[in-house]
Scaffold this active site. Sequence first.
Site, mmCIF file in Angstrom:
data_model
loop_
_atom_site.group_PDB
_atom_site.id
_atom_site.type_symbol
_atom_site.label_atom_id
_atom_site.label_comp_id
_atom_site.label_asym_id
_atom_site.label_seq_id
_atom_site.Cartn_x
_atom_site.Cartn_y
_atom_site.Cartn_z
ATOM 1 N N GLY A 183 0.831 -1.194 0.000
ATOM 2 C CA GLY A 183 0.000 0.000 0.000
ATOM 3 C C GLY A 183 0.861 1.236 0.000
ATOM 4 N N GLU A 184 0.795 2.011 1.081
ATOM 5 C CA GLU A 184 1.516 3.268 1.211
ATOM 6 C C GLU A 184 1.169 4.227 0.072
ATOM 7 O OE1 GLU A 184 5.488 2.558 3.727
ATOM 8 O OE2 GLU A 184 5.637 1.841 1.661
ATOM 9 N N HIS A 185 -0.128 4.360 -0.173
ATOM 10 C CA HIS A 185 -0.597 5.317 -1.162
ATOM 11 C C HIS A 185 -2.071 5.617 -0.919
ATOM 12 C CE1 HIS A 185 -1.359 1.364 -3.276
ATOM 13 N NE2 HIS A 185 -2.562 1.933 -3.368
ATOM 14 N N ALA A 186 -2.552 6.616 -1.619
ATOM 15 C CA ALA A 186 -3.980 6.931 -1.647
ATOM 16 C C ALA A 186 -4.409 7.028 -3.099
ATOM 17 C CB ALA A 186 -4.259 8.248 -0.920
ATOM 18 N N GLY B 228 -3.709 4.504 2.684
ATOM 19 C CA GLY B 228 -3.829 3.128 3.159
ATOM 20 C C GLY B 228 -2.491 2.409 3.205
#
Length: 319
Positions: free
Chosen positions: A229-232, A277
Amino acid sequence: MDDVFVHAHGICESRQVGSGTRIWAFAHVLPGAKIGKNCNICDNVFIENDVVIGDDVTIKCGVQIWDGLRIGDKVFIGPNATFTNDIFPRSKEYPEAFAQTRIGDGASIGANATILPGLQIGAKAMIGAGAVVTKNVPPNAIVTGNPATISGYVNISREKVRSFTAGAPDLQSVTEPVSLHVGGAMLYPLPRFSDMRGELSPIDFGKDLPFKPTRHFLVFNVPGGKVRGEHAHKVCAQFLMVIRGKVSIVLDDGNDTCEVSLDSPSAGVYLPPSVWGIQYKFTHDAILSVYASHPYDPEDYIRSYEEYLSYIPNKCMQG
């Protein structure tokens, strides 16, 4: 330099030191270093030339800040923390340029931690005492151990961690979507039927999910300690559920943060657009199932947390 305090047994050769900064005994600052305002440089600290230090930074005793270090505002560096700037050091052999290591605003480096060359330590990250950091650290992450792995995220208090375990009362009692109080994120219960032949958990796209998916993918065989994840997303919504093993999901809307731990396909997390997230703490057998509201579009991703924090107020003004 009139407002800079230098102890009688300290040496400050730099003229680029901000007002209110204090440099204590047996500290040595070389001429090329740039140091911001209101910093506290404690005893026995050495600061080399190609160094930039922001405002309100605390550097405790016994720390060496080598060429290539870029330290943001309000950073805390604990006693005897060790930085390195040469991947293959040899005596009397010098690289053309030393690797740059960047410490984001508000980050904390624990006592005796070791940071390898050229890494990025994200804003407000927390490096545990004695940790050996060999990889970039995301913003807000708490890392511990050798080699360091992510053990949690800051700003997530115990009451903001919700664990939903197969067969446990906390999951069985969920019959309607539950707000997670982070940017419209919800925990959705899913149908579950059990008899002597086994268990069945069907999903009706038109009824059980908050949107009708156009795409589905699985995340599995994630090595221990790795983070996904580590993104929106700007437009795309997602629905995440664990069909095997256990995964923790972190949700962040720039103001509020929570963590949900799932180990059952009986419930899933609705991740709306414009919510950051993260998925981590994968067990070795974990399989994460993700339904997406839109086809894959690389332009829909926000992959930098700093960019995300800038995007949120603009999104609110557009909305």
